[in-house]
Design a protein around this motif. Structure first.
Motif, short mmCIF file in Angstrom:
data_model
loop_
_atom_site.label_atom_id
_atom_site.label_comp_id
_atom_site.label_asym_id
_atom_site.label_seq_id
_atom_site.Cartn_x
_atom_site.Cartn_y
_atom_site.Cartn_z
N ARG A 187 0.85 -1.19 0.00
CA ARG A 187 0.00 0.00 0.00
C ARG A 187 0.88 1.24 0.00
NH1 ARG A 187 -5.37 -1.77 2.30
NH2 ARG A 187 -4.98 -3.95 2.84
N THR A 188 1.05 1.76 -1.18
CA THR A 188 2.02 2.85 -1.32
C THR A 188 1.54 4.13 -0.68
OG1 THR A 188 1.08 3.16 -3.49
CG2 THR A 188 3.18 2.00 -3.37
N ALA A 189 0.27 4.22 -0.37
CA ALA A 189 -0.22 5.46 0.22
C ALA A 189 -0.06 5.48 1.74
CB ALA A 189 -1.68 5.67 -0.16
N TRP A 190 0.25 4.31 2.31
CA TRP A 190 0.42 4.26 3.76
C TRP A 190 1.74 4.93 4.15
CZ3 TRP A 190 -1.43 -0.68 6.71
CH2 TRP A 190 -2.81 -0.84 6.49
N THR A 191 1.69 5.57 5.27
CA THR A 191 2.93 6.19 5.74
C THR A 191 3.77 5.17 6.48
OG1 THR A 191 1.93 6.83 7.83
CG2 THR A 191 1.79 8.41 6.01
N LEU A 192 5.03 5.52 6.66
CA LEU A 192 5.92 4.61 7.38
C LEU A 192 5.41 4.37 8.79
CD1 LEU A 192 9.37 6.01 6.21
CD2 LEU A 192 8.28 3.84 5.59
N GLU A 193 4.85 5.42 9.35
CA GLU A 193 4.35 5.31 10.72
C GLU A 193 3.21 4.31 10.77
OE1 GLU A 193 2.87 8.96 12.23
OE2 GLU A 193 3.24 8.37 14.31
N LYS A 194 2.33 4.44 9.79
CA LYS A 194 1.17 3.55 9.77
C LYS A 194 1.61 2.10 9.58
CE LYS A 194 -3.49 3.26 7.90
NZ LYS A 194 -4.43 3.73 6.88
N CYS A 195 2.65 1.92 8.82
CA CYS A 195 3.15 0.57 8.60
C CYS A 195 3.95 0.07 9.80
CB CYS A 195 4.05 0.51 7.37
SG CYS A 195 3.19 0.82 5.83
N GLY A 196 4.31 0.98 10.66
CA GLY A 196 5.09 0.59 11.83
C GLY A 196 6.57 0.42 11.53
N ILE A 197 7.05 1.12 10.53
CA ILE A 197 8.45 0.95 10.14
C ILE A 197 9.33 1.97 10.83
CG2 ILE A 197 10.05 1.13 8.21
CD1 ILE A 197 7.88 -0.03 6.48
N GLN A 198 10.38 1.45 11.43
CA GLN A 198 11.35 2.34 12.05
C GLN A 198 12.71 2.07 11.45
OE1 GLN A 198 10.49 1.36 16.08
NE2 GLN A 198 8.70 2.69 16.12
N ALA A 199 13.69 2.77 11.97
CA ALA A 199 15.01 2.73 11.34
C ALA A 199 15.62 1.33 11.32
CB ALA A 199 15.95 3.68 12.06
N ASP A 200 15.18 0.47 12.22
CA ASP A 200 15.80 -0.85 12.28
C ASP A 200 15.18 -1.86 11.31
OD1 ASP A 200 13.39 -0.97 13.49
OD2 ASP A 200 14.04 -2.23 15.17
N ALA A 201 14.16 -1.42 10.59
CA ALA A 201 13.48 -2.35 9.69
C ALA A 201 14.40 -2.76 8.55
CB ALA A 201 12.21 -1.72 9.12
N GLY A 202 14.43 -4.06 8.28
CA GLY A 202 15.23 -4.53 7.15
C GLY A 202 14.37 -4.65 5.92
N LEU A 203 14.46 -3.66 5.07
CA LEU A 203 13.60 -3.67 3.88
C LEU A 203 14.39 -4.09 2.65
CD1 LEU A 203 11.51 -0.42 4.34
CD2 LEU A 203 10.98 -2.74 5.09
#
Lengths: 642, 654
Positions: free
Chosen positions: A63-79
């Motif tokens: 979902r490209t419209a979701w924000t990082l916050e909404k996705c729960g992504i923080q700096a430690d996420a391995g994408l």
């Protein structure tokens, strides 16, 4: 808002390339991240198929419209930034492997839709993917044979329209390579060598059969989520045995692959059948092999043959045309006969002499015999009408014995008569004549020549000396038409005449009809369409087998193999899965309740089977093309869907 | 409907025949100097192919004699037809003109036969095939004036034509049929007639209620056997196997076992279940069962297994064995082996045998019970080691096995036969109730329990229904519109027929009721769509439009009435159909609630099939007689007009 660094691995840059770090804020949406990423990578290419995969959580960020916050992504996420469509090695029902690009991000159900669209298989909901059975030892040559077929070059966008070109979907007609793939898909494979069959894994018991079903992928999750990697091997199989709306005209690939799956199920004793049935299956396989060798060129490569109907018409006209010249017609009019010296033996009359020679005349579905050729204008010694008789071969090529055993019905019973021919040639003609006559057809019938041909080719198969084979295509080892059990039980020379006998009843079928007949007989087997799972019923202490069929559930005693009880879906009120204790509970009309936990397969698989079959039964004849995907997921999704 | 189809097949045959002649005819026509005479001949020939059988009786090579005979025959038939036109259809007529034989029973054939007569009234009307076929024969006489080669060619062609005709040799038998009351009727049966045709014929003669149980059976007193013929069988074939001195009989009687499988499929497919579930089976579930087992790509044979007594070859003893029925034959489990497929031994396959009921075998063969059945080649008429005798514990088991074997042997034909019978029965009931039907939609005929068949008819036999519809549309314009409107109001119901397959899904609690709703919507369109197709069919079918006027003239009052019922006919079909849709308890109720009133209308397609038959039956035949033109269209315009001229000339001459 504070900006922070997010590092993302871009798969296309290679495994060793360091992750790209972009500076983001928490309210940046996924689309923005991708944009930054692409810019920073400085690689110009089409990134449209790429998406972010979150390694730790095992999930796609689609979902490209979701924000990082909404996705729960923080700096430690391995994408990881990677393509959604990746090559997959697909094991087809015909046993061959095809490389193609499949969707790794959508639910498997959707992935299968995509694959089937590319392969031109209608009704994709009936198929699914499963993990293959591990091969026991890795052989060196396996990889060589596998990579023959490759569709990864086909652009995904070209698959959208199912229009035909040169008798095949347009995206196959691009190159010789892809045309070859289509041929592989739409024409049944030649009979495998008996040794090859014997080498393959065969389930020996119901429990073995149950294990295969633990391999089905979860339709509601993506390939990536289920740990499938690029270039992994998966099998594509028909999973739900209710084949909706089978239309040979449009379903060439579907029909062929269905046949292949059925054929292998029979050869590998995945489904049990009787000896008689096995022989008939063998005969139809032989017939299909023969036709596949001759027909495909005219069927698929000629542009005029797009329409099967018109092709058939052409054929008919041709056949009619063959005897349209008056001369030919007249020849046909002078009712053809066979005349020869043959030997006859009637076991009922206990003559010591055994076979006795007479002058035989075959005309109009009956045989007359005379003392000698000279007397053939007078009254015959006897005339035998063959209509309704049974004609069986009694042949030993090595021993040069060519007898026809006739069982001729009469009011008093069946009369047994043996005709002994001198040689193959004579035998083929007389046998063909007897066969046709038994069905009330005369020698004038245009089937006569083909009948003679097929008898000859069968005789050739019995020849012990392989050097005498003139026509290689016709020489099939009959052991490759039956399962190893029967290969062991019968020698080729015992098996061949019996298959020939069964072959008589199918020899006239067209390729399509033969495929359909094979499927029909398959579907008429008592065990058809039952997928087994080992379960433990609530309140029971031993493992039992649950058979899941298109219309019912069957409880089978493991020890005896007897059916204990059956429940039909249309009596089903509801079913529930308790995902915590992994138990399936079903309620039927009349307050019948049952519950079980699954031993061999995950209960999600069982749940999906039941829901899937119920979904299949909702398809009606009228609404042909729209697939209600949402309903499928509702019925099969389990808790994720809710 | 079934008969219609059969007849159609016959027509096609004659078509083919004509066609082959046609090509020859074209070439031969030019040589002939006197066009008028040739045309005349043409005409006669047209008949000739109808009267194939008369040809066969002739010495093939004697053309003159042949021609003379043909003419005679022609006149005969014409007279006959004229009589027919007057509205008096003689069932006995068949003998003179063979082709009609089937017609007597079915509506379609009549048209073809009647076509020849049409010229009398309407000069332009003619069917191409007829016209063409005659040519070849004529040519012979006219030949002499041309070069020898050509003559030779022609002679060859004529010979060929004759051969073709000979191929069409038709065997006929005079059959005495014993009626249920012990009396007997004598029928002429030709080898192309199916048992269905003959039943229809008998229905007309006996004025019985035409229910689906009526059947023809053969008895063999010597072997004490009895067997009901299947509707699709040809009667002549099995009868020719009888010996000259045979005491066998053909009986016309009601056999409840004939289609029990479709009325109570659960008795056969769920026989293992407890009695109560079987008895309480809902109609909807029965329909589902039938659909499941007969409408798939493959016919499913009931899964029968049980201990039966087998009469040992040539011995008086009966031995018990565990038998299993499979689609491929009957198998038994050898001593000490398991029931797995691979261990089974084939006892008999069905290709060459028929199944018979044995009568009083307890006395005759010392059987353990009187519930015996027998498998034997139809040609075996006397005691023989090739007859297989089996004995069951009770009548029910015997019925189970015999029916199971019939399903394995005949497969889909059985179901097609049943649907045909249902239509026949529905037609007659509609006919008798027509007054009531016209007034009340829901109360229409009583085909109730069997209605399911009609439901399936939709899917399977689209063509037949179409015709009826067409008629509705064209013939009685007023009636059709009304039905449509009401149906629209009733939309929900139509969805029901569509739904039947889905039912199971609904059963699942998870399925939101919403899903069922959308489904119904799509179904609505089906109603209207079904009509258009029918119209197209109509276009092809000559009879409908003209039929209106002719109906009145020929069979007037009774015939005319039927048309209205078709429209209303939806009612009956609908009434029966509604049940299937409701799959699950919950959804179903909702459906019912909404569609309760509508139920009758929904099934339109099915009902159309059902009801249409009546209309076809009565109205159909008369129209064709005069309406031939459309028919001719497909084949060849030129010939038509030529033929017409020829006909006219001939008229003049006579």
């Amino acid at each position: 808002m504070a900006a922070w660094d997010l590092s993302v691995t871009v798969e296309d840059l290679g495994a060793d390339a360091p992750p790209i770090t972009v500076s983001v804020t928490s309210d940046l949406h996924i689309g923005g991240v991708i944009l930054k990423l692409v810019e920073k990578s400085q690689v110009k290419r089409d990134w449209s198929d790429h998406a972010l995969w979150w390694e730790q959580k095992q999930q796609w960020l689609l979902r490209t419209a979701w924000t990082l916050e909404k996705c729960g992504i923080q700096a430690d996420a391995g994408l990881i930034f990677m393509a959604q469509h990746k090559p997959l090695r697909l094991g087809l029902p015909n046993g061959l492997t095809l490389r193609l690009r499949a969707c790794f991000s959508g639910p498997v159900f959707r992935t299968v839709l995509g694959i089937c669209k590319m392969l031109n298989i209608r009704r994709p909901e009936e198929l699914s993917l499963l993990r293959p059975i591990e091969e026991k030892k890795k052989k060196k040559d396996t990889d060589l044979s596998e990579e023959l077929y490759d569709l990864t070059e086909v652009p995904l966008t070209s698959v959208s329209r199912p229009c035909l070109y040169n008798g095949m979907p347009a995206h196959f007609a691009d190159s010789l390579k892809t045309e070859k793939v289509y041929k592989m898909l739409s024409v049944s494979q030649p009979a495998p060598a008996p040794e090859a069959i014997a080498k393959l894994y065969r389930p020996a018991s119901v429990v073995d059969k149950a294990h295969i079903h633990s391999r089905w992928l979860d339709s509601s999750r993506s390939l990536m989520q289920q740990g499938v990697q690029e270039n992994d091997r998966l099998w594509l199989r028909f999973k739900y045995y209710c084949f909706h709306d089978l239309e040979p005209k449009y379903d060439v690939v579907r029909l062929t692959q269905m046949y292949e799956q059925a054929r292998w199920a029979i050869l590998l004793e995945d489904i049990d059948c009787t000896e008689e049935e096995m022989l008939l299956f063998g005969a139809i396989q032989y017939h299909i092999n023969k036709l596949s060798l001759s027909e495909p060129q005219t069927m698929t490569s000629s542009p005029a043959m797009d329409d099967l109907d018109s092709a058939l018409q052409c054929l008919e006209v041709k056949l009619d045309g063959a005897d349209s010249s008056p001369q030919d017609m007249l020849e046909n009019l002078t009712a053809p006969e066979l005349n020869d010296y043959l030997k006859i033996f009637r076991p009922k009359r206990l003559t010591l002499k055994g076979y006795k020679q007479y002058w035989f005349k075959f005309k109009d579905a009956s045989i007359s015999y005379y003392k000698s050729k000279e007397e053939s204008l007078g009254e015959p010694i006897q005339q035998i009408n063959l209509k309704g008789c049974e004609a069986a071969p009694d042949v030993n090529v090595a021993g040069q014995k060519f007898c026809i055993k006739l069982l001729i019905p009469a009011p008093e019973g069946m009369n047994e008569v043996y005709l002994r021919c001198e040689n193959e040639e004579q035998y083929s003609r007389w046998m063909a004549a007897c066969r046709l006559a038994s069905k009330g057809k005369s020698l004038a019938d245009r089937l006569f020549q083909s009948e003679v041909q097929s008898i000859r080719s069968f005789l050739a198969m019995q020849q012990t000396n392989p050097n005498t084979h003139t026509d290689n295509s016709m020489s099939i080892n009959t052991h490759s038409l039956v399962s190893p059990r029967y290969s062991k039980k019968y020698k080729v020379k015992q098996l061949t005449p019996r298959i020939l006998e069964a072959y008589q009843n199918v020899a006239q079928l067209s390729l399509t009809d033969a495929l359909l007949r094979f499927l029909q007989i398959w579907q008429a087997l008592p065990d058809f369409g039952i997928s087994f799972v080992v379960v433990r019923f609530k309140g029971s202490r031993k493992d039992e087998v649950l058979g899941i069929a298109p219309n019912r559930l069957i409880r089978i005693d493991l020890g005896v193999g007897d059916v204990v009880k059956t429940w039909r879906y249309n009596n089903m009120r509801q079913w529930n899965v308790n995902w915590d204790i992994r138990q399936v509970a079903i309620e039927f009309d009349g307050n019948v309740n049952m519950a079980f936990s699954c031993v061999t397969a995950d209960c999600k698989i069982v749940h999906e089977f039941i829901g899937g079959y119920i979904f299949m039964s909702t398809r009606s004849r009228e609404q042909s093309d729209t697939l209600n995907e949402e309903l499928f997921h509702k019925l099969t999704g389990g808790h994720e869907a809710l | 409907m079934g008969t219609g189809v059969v007849v159609f097949g016959l027509l096609l045959n004659s078509f083919v025949l004509c066609f082959s002649l046609q090509s020859l005819g074209v070439e031969t026509l030019p040589p002939e100097p006197p066009s008028s005479s040739s045309k005349e001949m043409n005409f006669s020939m047209g008949f000739a192919d109808m009267n194939v059988e008369s040809l066969n009786e002739l010495e093939e090579n004697d053309l003159d004699a042949l021609m003379a005979d043909l003419m005679a025959d022609l006149n005969d038939t014409e007279e006959k037809l004229a009589v027919d036109l007057e509205g008096q259809k003689e069932a006995e007529a068949p003998p003179p003109d063979l082709p009609p034989a089937p017609h007597g029973l079915s509506f379609y054939p009549v048209p073809s036969l009647s076509t020849p007569t049409s010229p009398e009234k309407g000069p332009n009307t003619f069917s191409a095939p007829l016209a063409d076929s005659p040519a070849p024969i004529l040519s012979p006489p006219t030949l002499p004036q041309h070069e020898e080669i050509e003559a030779q060619m022609k002679a060859d062609k004529i010979k060929l034509a004759l051969e073709k005709l000979k191929e069409a040799k038709v065997k006929k038998l005079v059959v005495k049929v014993v009626m249920h009351d012990g009396s007997s009727k004598t029928l002429m049966v030709d080898e192309r007639q199916t048992v269905r045709d003959i039943l229809d014929n008998l229905f007309e003669k006996t004025h019985c209620d035409c229910n689906v149980d009526w059947s023809l059976s053969e008895t063999n007193p010597e072997l004490q056997l009895e067997r009901g013929f299947e509707d699709h069988e040809n009667l002549v074939d099995p009868l020719s196997a009888w010996t000259r001195d045979s005491e066998n009989k053909v009986i016309f009687q009601e056999r409840p076992d004939k289609y029990e499988i479709f009325k109570n499929p659960q008795n056969f497919y769920l026989w293992k279940k407890d009695k109560k579930t079987i008895k309480d089976m809902k109609d909807r579930d029965k329909e589902l069962l039938v659909e499941e087992n007969f409408c798939g790509t493959s016919i499913i044979v009931p899964d029968l297994e049980g201990v039966l007594y087998l009469r040992e070859d040539g011995k008086k003893s009966w031995k018990q064995r565990l038998f299993l029925l499979r689609a491929s034959g009957i198998y038994y489990v050898p001593k000490g082996k398991s029931k797995t497929s691979r261990d089974l031994v084939c006892f008999v396959q069905f290709d060459n045998v028929n199944v018979y009921y044995g009568k009083e075998f307890k006395n005759k063969y010392k059987a353990p019970t009187d519930f015996c059945f027998v498998l034997k080649h139809p040609q075996i008429q006397k005691e023989s080691q090739y007859i297989k005798y089996l004995c069951c514990d009770d009548a029910w088991t015997m019925n189970l096995w015999v029916t199971g074997i019939r399903i394995a042997k005949y497969g889909k034909s059985l179901y097609e036969n049943y649907k045909t019978s249902m239509k026949k029965a529905a037609v007659t009931t509609a006919w008798t109730n027509r007054i009531t039907t016209t007034t009340s939609i829901p109360s229409t005929p009583s085909p109730t329990p069997k209605a399911k068949a009609s439901g399936q008819a939709n899917g399977h036999a689209p063509q037949p229904p179409a015709e009826p519809m067409a008629k509705v549309g064209n013939a009685p314009p007023p009636p059709p519109p009304p039905p449509l409107l009401p149906t629209q109001i009733l939309p929900p119901p139509p969805s029901d027929p569509v739904l039947p397959p889905p039912p199971p899904p609904l059963a699942v609690k998870r399925i939101p009721s919403a899903t069922s709703v959308p489904r119904q919507l799509p179904s609505l369109p089906t109603l209207p769509t079904s009509f258009p197709p029918s119209l197209t069919y109509m276009a092809n079918l000559p009879p409908p439009p003209p039929s209106l006027s002719q109906d009145d003239s020929s069979e007037s009052p009774p015939d005319f009435l039927p048309p209205p019922p078709p429209a209303l006919g939806f009612g009956p079909g609908a009434g029966s159909l509604p049940s299937p849709p409701p799959v699950t308890p919950p959804p179903r109720q909702s459906n019912i609630g909404a569609g309760a009133p509508p139920p009758p209308p929904p099934p339109p397609p099915a009902s159309a099939g059902l009801q249409s038959t009546p209309s076809v039956r009565k109205t159909g035949p008369p129209p064709p007689k005069r309406t031939t033109p459309p028919l001719a269209a497909p084949s060849g315009g030129d010939f038509m007009s030529e033929l017409a001229k020829a006909m006219a000339k001939k008229r003049g001459n006579q």
